[in-house]
Design a protein around this motif. Structure first.
Motif, short mmCIF file in Angstrom:
data_model
loop_
_atom_site.label_atom_id
_atom_site.label_comp_id
_atom_site.label_asym_id
_atom_site.label_seq_id
_atom_site.Cartn_x
_atom_site.Cartn_y
_atom_site.Cartn_z
N UNK A 1 0.83 -1.20 0.00
CA UNK A 1 0.00 0.00 0.00
C UNK A 1 0.86 1.26 0.00
N UNK A 2 1.97 1.21 0.75
CA UNK A 2 2.86 2.36 0.79
C UNK A 2 3.41 2.71 -0.57
N UNK A 3 3.85 1.68 -1.31
CA UNK A 3 4.39 1.91 -2.65
C UNK A 3 3.27 2.34 -3.60
N UNK A 4 2.14 1.65 -3.54
CA UNK A 4 1.04 1.96 -4.44
C UNK A 4 0.51 3.36 -4.28
N UNK A 5 0.35 3.80 -3.04
CA UNK A 5 -0.18 5.14 -2.79
C UNK A 5 0.84 6.21 -3.15
N UNK A 6 2.09 6.00 -2.75
CA UNK A 6 3.13 7.00 -3.01
C UNK A 6 3.31 7.24 -4.51
N UNK A 7 3.35 6.17 -5.28
CA UNK A 7 3.58 6.30 -6.72
C UNK A 7 2.29 6.66 -7.44
N UNK A 8 1.17 6.14 -6.96
CA UNK A 8 -0.10 6.41 -7.60
C UNK A 8 -0.45 7.89 -7.63
N UNK A 9 -0.04 8.62 -6.61
CA UNK A 9 -0.34 10.04 -6.56
C UNK A 9 0.35 10.83 -7.67
N UNK A 10 1.43 10.29 -8.22
CA UNK A 10 2.13 11.00 -9.30
C UNK A 10 1.35 10.94 -10.61
N UNK A 11 0.26 10.17 -10.64
CA UNK A 11 -0.61 10.19 -11.80
C UNK A 11 -1.21 11.57 -12.02
N UNK A 12 -1.35 12.34 -10.95
CA UNK A 12 -1.82 13.71 -11.07
C UNK A 12 -0.86 14.53 -11.94
N UNK A 13 0.44 14.33 -11.70
CA UNK A 13 1.45 15.04 -12.49
C UNK A 13 1.37 14.63 -13.96
N UNK A 14 1.11 13.34 -14.21
CA UNK A 14 0.99 12.91 -15.60
C UNK A 14 -0.22 13.54 -16.26
N UNK A 15 -1.35 13.59 -15.56
CA UNK A 15 -2.55 14.19 -16.12
C UNK A 15 -2.34 15.64 -16.49
N UNK B 1 -5.70 1.70 -9.67
CA UNK B 1 -6.88 2.51 -9.35
C UNK B 1 -6.49 3.95 -9.05
N UNK B 2 -5.49 4.14 -8.21
CA UNK B 2 -5.11 5.49 -7.81
C UNK B 2 -4.48 6.26 -8.97
N UNK B 3 -3.65 5.60 -9.77
CA UNK B 3 -3.00 6.26 -10.91
C UNK B 3 -4.06 6.80 -11.88
N UNK B 4 -5.07 5.99 -12.16
CA UNK B 4 -6.09 6.42 -13.11
C UNK B 4 -6.98 7.51 -12.54
N UNK B 5 -7.28 7.43 -11.26
CA UNK B 5 -8.08 8.49 -10.63
C UNK B 5 -7.32 9.81 -10.61
N UNK B 6 -6.04 9.75 -10.25
CA UNK B 6 -5.27 10.99 -10.19
C UNK B 6 -4.94 11.52 -11.58
N UNK B 7 -4.85 10.63 -12.57
CA UNK B 7 -4.69 11.10 -13.95
C UNK B 7 -5.89 11.94 -14.35
N UNK B 8 -7.07 11.44 -14.06
CA UNK B 8 -8.30 12.17 -14.35
C UNK B 8 -8.32 13.51 -13.61
#
Length: 260
Positions: free
Chosen positions: A38-52, A160-167
């Motif tokens: 979860x630590x890895x998934x959440x930490x990296x998933x939030x960078x999907x915002x930067x990609x979006x 899930x988090x990467x796609x949500x933060x991309x949006x």
């Protein structure tokens, strides 16, 4: 000379008095595996915002950006693609650079297929989650059960988090104004390097990484956007060729010495 085998009592001990080699085989609690994943998934998933945000700034639409995250789902390649497009690069060159960055996942898959040993009907779905983060978490586990759990939790959380933060990034790009001023395009490569650095354990691996950086930076000013990445990929065969030559030369010198 006969090979010497260390006596079990001479091996390093853990606080519980168990040898380090034996400790690596001790099952890891599921809660610890889930926590790390979860630590890895959440930490990296939030960078999907930067990609979006970066993708929107490069001119891609909401649908195109979200499709990249849903269907491609490999952060470094996605950033490479939109970065090259934003720099005015040829779409084919940009896509080729992203493709070759993504090829590494195929090699991850070869290792994970043996480690996870998933049922055949699950493998096509699991292949979509074979990325840097899921591989790192899975390989860090001491047992197959823990590796499967770590891979699944990391993959699900990150997807899930990467796609949500991309949006969210695409929708929030307009509110941020000039996206280049925020430097968010550097978030993806920074995450990739942070994951890669601990894996460079041998001299050969460090040499490949160092030469790739030199090649990429050297050709960045003179080649179209996206192409320097392809040139940097030549670092691996170049280093391996020189290493092979060095080994062959060393063996030849040793043979000459024995003949004398």
């Amino acid at each position: 000379m006969a090979e010497q085998t260390a006596h079990p009592e001479s091996l390093p001990k853990t606080p519980a008095g168990i040898s380090a080699a034996a400790a690596e085989r001790v099952p890891k609690p599921d809660s610890a595996v889930v926590r790390d994943a979860l630590g890895v998934g959440i930490a990296v998933g939030l960078s999907g915002f930067a990609f979006g945000v970066t993708s929107a700034g490069a001119g891609l639409s909401l649908l195109q950006t979200c499709a990249l995250s849903l269907l491609v789902f490999t952060g470094a390649s996605q950033f490479a693609l939109v970065g090259a497009l934003a720099a005015g690069g040829n779409p084919l060159a940009a896509a080729a650079g992203a493709f070759f960055l993504g090829v590494r996942n195929a090699f991850y898959g070869l290792r994970l297929s043996q480690l996870l040993a998933l049922p055949r009907f699950v493998r096509p779905l699991a292949a979509h989650w074979v990325i840097d983060e899921t591989t790192a978490v899975a390989l860090a586990q001491p047992t197959r059960r823990a590796a499967r759990l770590g891979f699944t939790v990391t993959g699900l959380t990150l997807y899930v988090l990467w796609n949500l933060t991309t949006l969210g990034g695409v929708l929030g790009a307009e509110a941020l104004g000039d996206t280049d001023a925020w430097g968010l395009d550097a978030a993806g490569p920074a995450v990739f390097l942070a994951l890669l650095a601990p894996m460079l354990r041998t001299t050969t691996e460090r040499a490949v990484a160092g030469l790739a950086v030199v090649l990429g930076l050297a050709f960045l000013p003179v080649l179209p956007a996206g192409v320097p990445v392809l040139v940097a990929a030549l670092a691996a065969p170049a280093v391996l060729w020189f290493k092979g030559r060095a080994i062959a030369r060393s063996n030849a010198d040793r043979t000459k010495g024995e003949d004398r």
